[in-house]
Design an enzyme around this catalytic site. Structure first.
Site, mmCIF file in Angstrom:
data_model
loop_
_atom_site.group_PDB
_atom_site.id
_atom_site.type_symbol
_atom_site.label_atom_id
_atom_site.label_comp_id
_atom_site.label_asym_id
_atom_site.label_seq_id
_atom_site.Cartn_x
_atom_site.Cartn_y
_atom_site.Cartn_z
ATOM 1 N N LEU A 232 0.809 -1.131 0.066
ATOM 2 C CA LEU A 232 -0.039 0.108 0.111
ATOM 3 C C LEU A 232 0.889 1.261 -0.061
ATOM 4 C CD1 LEU A 232 -2.753 1.352 0.196
ATOM 5 C CD2 LEU A 232 -2.557 0.987 2.675
ATOM 6 N N VAL A 233 1.895 1.356 0.897
ATOM 7 C CA VAL A 233 2.695 2.493 1.022
ATOM 8 C C VAL A 233 3.565 2.884 -0.279
ATOM 9 C CG1 VAL A 233 2.701 2.393 3.496
ATOM 10 C CG2 VAL A 233 4.476 1.531 2.359
ATOM 11 N N ARG B 137 2.887 6.407 -3.828
ATOM 12 C CA ARG B 137 3.654 7.431 -2.990
ATOM 13 C C ARG B 137 3.082 8.886 -3.003
ATOM 14 N NH1 ARG B 137 7.350 4.911 -6.671
ATOM 15 N NH2 ARG B 137 8.909 3.744 -5.745
ATOM 16 N N GLN C 227 0.350 4.899 10.226
ATOM 17 C CA GLN C 227 0.390 3.542 10.732
ATOM 18 C C GLN C 227 0.755 3.050 12.090
ATOM 19 O OE1 GLN C 227 2.860 1.045 7.873
ATOM 20 N NE2 GLN C 227 1.928 -1.014 8.438
ATOM 21 N N ALA D 252 -7.988 12.248 -5.897
ATOM 22 C CA ALA D 252 -9.028 11.355 -6.494
ATOM 23 C C ALA D 252 -7.896 10.689 -7.695
ATOM 24 C CB ALA D 252 -10.091 12.068 -7.160
ATOM 25 N N ARG D 253 -7.135 11.432 -7.997
ATOM 26 C CA ARG D 253 -6.302 11.044 -9.353
ATOM 27 C C ARG D 253 -5.464 10.067 -8.845
ATOM 28 N NH1 ARG D 253 -2.372 14.709 -12.978
ATOM 29 N NH2 ARG D 253 -1.699 13.185 -14.550
ATOM 30 N N ARG E 125 -4.441 -2.182 -8.303
ATOM 31 C CA ARG E 125 -4.779 -2.921 -7.404
ATOM 32 C C ARG E 125 -6.080 -3.504 -7.275
ATOM 33 N NH1 ARG E 125 0.421 -4.064 -5.352
ATOM 34 N NH2 ARG E 125 1.347 -2.083 -4.960
#
Length: 256
Positions: free
Chosen positions: A77-78, A81, A87, A182-183, A192
């Site tokens: 997930l990370v 970028r 976390q 949103a982009r 994903r």
């Protein structure tokens, strides 16, 4: 696994349309939102999508809380970028009773599942043994530095888990908050939600898409892997199931 949309830019589609209007109309800042009814907003969203003009989408953001995922999943997930993350820290949170994620393929086989659980138990015992040994070592050191017993114990425990955490497995559960514009979110969904993505992060992405679509249906109407609205971009690595994927995401978004 649990995914929850915590917050988002109010009226996200309206403010994307506002940014688009600024680019293509002579209106000044005081009149930018004039005439932006639902039909006009949807028209701007459609136009931006059709011509690939995505910068207006960066003006709105979505914040999700995710829990019950593995560290293996959060590491993926990370890698996205253009986002912000907070976390749960294994440095500050004692993981002596950590929960862990079991892959479905392991869950299905009793013999393999037994071996997997044994490894998790072994890691938990090693973590606790290391924590206890390091706490004792640091406690004595802090006492010799002149700290009170309470202060020494508090600092020793914290310092101990900093190093003990190195034996924790990738399966260890974690919690994370992520904010994306949103982009970036559309790009995240493209990569994903794809069948080629690892199963766990795919589940996270699909649920994020479902919740984001409920808030901004026109913005995320075409969201998902590339095959949903066109051809697969995975080349020879394609899953070869475009019709199945289109049906899945149509159902996910409750599109009639």
């Amino acid at each position: 696994m649990k995914v929850k949309l915590l917050a988002h830019t109010p009226e996200p589609e309206k403010y994307i349309a506002t940014a688009a209007k600024l680019c293509y109309a002579s209106a000044d800042v005081d009149t930018l939102t004039d005439g932006l009814n639902e039909e006009k907003i949807n028209s701007f969203i459609e136009m931006l999508s059709s011509i690939g003009h995505q910068s207006p989408l960066e003006h709105v953001s979505f914040t999700f809380a995710v829990e019950g995922i593995s560290r293996a999943c959060s590491h993926q997930l990370v890698r996205h970028r253009i986002a912000s993350y907070s976390q749960q820290s294994q440095r500050y949170v004692n993981m002596d009773q950590f929960e862990y994620v079991t892959p479905p393929e392991i869950e299905l086989d009793n013999e393999i599942k037994k071996l997997y659980d044994e490894q998790m138990e072994s890691a938990a015992k090693a973590y606790q043994t290391l924590t206890d040994a390091l706490t004792k070592k640091h406690y004595e050191s802090f006492l010799s530095d002149g700290l009170t017993e309470k202060q020494a114990l508090q600092k020793a425990k914290k310092k101990a888990i900093e190093d003990a955490r190195f034996v924790l497995p990738n399966a260890c559960e974690t919690k994370i908050i992520v904010t994306m514009n949103a982009r970036s979110l559309l790009n995240f969904f493209k990569l994903r939600c794809c069948n080629r993505a690892q199963w766990e992060i795919r589940e996270v992405a699909n649920e994020m898409l479902r919740q984001a679509f409920a808030v901004a249906p026109h913005l995320f109407k075409n969201a998902g892997p590339s095959c949903v609205n066109g051809s697969c971009t995975e080349g020879k690595m394609s899953c070869g199931k475009p019709e199945e994927m289109r049906a899945f995401f149509k159902e996910l978004k409750n599109v009639q």
